[in-house]
Design a protein around this motif. Structure first.
Motif, mmCIF file in Angstrom:
data_model
loop_
_atom_site.group_PDB
_atom_site.id
_atom_site.type_symbol
_atom_site.label_atom_id
_atom_site.label_comp_id
_atom_site.label_asym_id
_atom_site.label_seq_id
_atom_site.Cartn_x
_atom_site.Cartn_y
_atom_site.Cartn_z
ATOM 1 N N VAL A 125 166.683 -48.744 65.447
ATOM 2 C CA VAL A 125 165.466 -48.127 64.928
ATOM 3 C C VAL A 125 165.400 -46.692 65.455
ATOM 4 O O VAL A 125 165.227 -46.468 66.652
ATOM 5 C CB VAL A 125 164.206 -48.912 65.337
ATOM 6 C CG1 VAL A 125 162.945 -48.234 64.783
ATOM 7 C CG2 VAL A 125 164.288 -50.358 64.839
ATOM 8 N N SER A 132 163.526 -43.025 65.610
ATOM 9 C CA SER A 132 162.153 -42.553 65.438
ATOM 10 C C SER A 132 161.972 -41.056 65.641
ATOM 11 O O SER A 132 160.863 -40.545 65.520
ATOM 12 C CB SER A 132 161.209 -43.312 66.390
ATOM 13 O OG SER A 132 161.535 -43.050 67.746
ATOM 14 N N ARG A 139 167.376 -48.584 60.744
ATOM 15 C CA ARG A 139 166.055 -48.345 60.167
ATOM 16 C C ARG A 139 165.599 -46.973 60.685
ATOM 17 O O ARG A 139 165.319 -46.808 61.867
ATOM 18 C CB ARG A 139 165.088 -49.444 60.611
ATOM 19 C CG ARG A 139 163.612 -49.173 60.337
ATOM 20 C CD ARG A 139 163.244 -49.098 58.908
ATOM 21 N NE ARG A 139 163.519 -50.316 58.167
ATOM 22 C CZ ARG A 139 163.192 -50.468 56.870
ATOM 23 N NH1 ARG A 139 162.603 -49.483 56.209
ATOM 24 N NH2 ARG A 139 163.490 -51.595 56.238
ATOM 25 N N LEU A 144 162.891 -44.298 60.783
ATOM 26 C CA LEU A 144 161.462 -44.173 60.536
ATOM 27 C C LEU A 144 161.047 -42.772 60.123
ATOM 28 O O LEU A 144 159.916 -42.571 59.663
ATOM 29 C CB LEU A 144 160.683 -44.605 61.784
ATOM 30 C CG LEU A 144 160.920 -46.047 62.233
ATOM 31 C CD1 LEU A 144 160.171 -46.328 63.536
ATOM 32 C CD2 LEU A 144 160.523 -47.038 61.151
ATOM 33 N N VAL A 160 156.901 -45.703 57.981
ATOM 34 C CA VAL A 160 156.100 -46.925 57.966
ATOM 35 C C VAL A 160 154.640 -46.520 58.143
ATOM 36 O O VAL A 160 154.306 -45.845 59.121
ATOM 37 C CB VAL A 160 156.531 -47.880 59.100
ATOM 38 C CG1 VAL A 160 155.622 -49.093 59.148
ATOM 39 C CG2 VAL A 160 157.986 -48.296 58.921
ATOM 40 N N THR A 184 155.439 -43.018 64.676
ATOM 41 C CA THR A 184 156.189 -43.827 63.711
ATOM 42 C C THR A 184 156.701 -45.110 64.345
ATOM 43 O O THR A 184 156.709 -46.171 63.717
ATOM 44 C CB THR A 184 157.373 -43.023 63.152
ATOM 45 O OG1 THR A 184 158.132 -42.481 64.243
ATOM 46 C CG2 THR A 184 156.901 -41.897 62.262
ATOM 47 N N TRP A 213 155.809 -49.034 63.510
ATOM 48 C CA TRP A 213 156.793 -50.100 63.319
ATOM 49 C C TRP A 213 156.423 -51.316 64.175
ATOM 50 O O TRP A 213 156.446 -52.459 63.697
ATOM 51 C CB TRP A 213 158.183 -49.580 63.682
ATOM 52 C CG TRP A 213 159.274 -50.594 63.540
ATOM 53 C CD1 TRP A 213 159.940 -50.938 62.404
ATOM 54 C CD2 TRP A 213 159.831 -51.417 64.587
ATOM 55 N NE1 TRP A 213 160.873 -51.919 62.669
ATOM 56 C CE2 TRP A 213 160.829 -52.223 64.000
ATOM 57 C CE3 TRP A 213 159.590 -51.524 65.957
ATOM 58 C CZ2 TRP A 213 161.580 -53.141 64.744
ATOM 59 C CZ3 TRP A 213 160.327 -52.442 66.696
ATOM 60 C CH2 TRP A 213 161.316 -53.233 66.094
#
Length: 199
Positions: free
Chosen positions: A7, A9, A41, A43, A48, A104, A108
């Motif tokens: 993830v 960010s 993922r 962000l 999100v 962000t 998440w």
């Protein structure tokens, strides 16, 4: 074969230290575990939304009573939660913004910390449901904060992940990046040495 969820960010695509560390971590991990599957993922590229009434409605209302916006919010939350549930290893890239994590990344977390899915309430209190996962947190910080009173990243992320059962958490901090002189180089070198050892 394990599944790794990364993830990102950082708001920056270029010049981001947390993204550099993530790329190095993934490269080393894949070299050591060539069969593992890595999902990213981002962000910053695919934002999100913040927790809102539509998401709460998607979680709490029966399907027949949900609005189109609530249904869409639930679909998004399910997708994010399913990615986390499927992962064996979680890698969070978390630059420090104003002493904390990026908003962000907080959004998440708000989508994936879900009662009945990633944790449950019991007579003894909340119980995390993801005990079998490992997490690596890669941070990038302008100053030096680890272990001090201004470090709100590590305690918060440990608590949030622990709440859903992820207690095997390793932090790698790249600190002093804006302090001038040799501080940035030394901070990054220290982080890379730690990263090499764990990845």
């Amino acid at each position: 074969m394990s599944k790794v969820l990364v993830v990102e960010s950082s708001v920056r695509q270029e010049g981001s230290v947390s993204r550099q560390l993530t790329a190095e971590f993934v490269a080393r991990w894949q070299k050591a575990h060539p069969q593992d599957q890595v999902t990213v993922r981002d962000l910053a590229r695919d934002g999100v939304p913040h927790l809102d009434a539509d998401l709460l409605g998607g979680w709490m209302k029966p399907a027949a009573e949900q609005s189109a916006a609530e249904q869409a919010a639930l679909v998004r939350s399910n997708q994010l939660t399913d990615e986390l549930l499927a992962a064996d290893v979680l890698v969070l890239a978390a630059p420090m913004y104003n002493f904390a994590i990026p908003s962000t990344l907080k959004s998440w977390l708000d989508h994936v910390l879900r009662a009945g899915v990633t944790f449950q309430y019991t007579a003894q209190g909340p119980q995390g449901l993801l005990q079998d996962k490992r997490a690596f947190i890669l941070t990038a910080r302008g100053g030096v904060y680890a272990g001090g009173p201004l470090d709100q990243q590590e305690p918060y992320l440990r608590q949030a992940l622990g709440f859903i059962g992820i207690t095997d958490v390793t932090f790698i901090h790249a600190e002093g990046l804006n302090m001038g002189g040799d501080a940035a180089e030394q901070g990054l070198a220290k982080a890379r040495k730690q990263l090499e050892a764990v990845a």
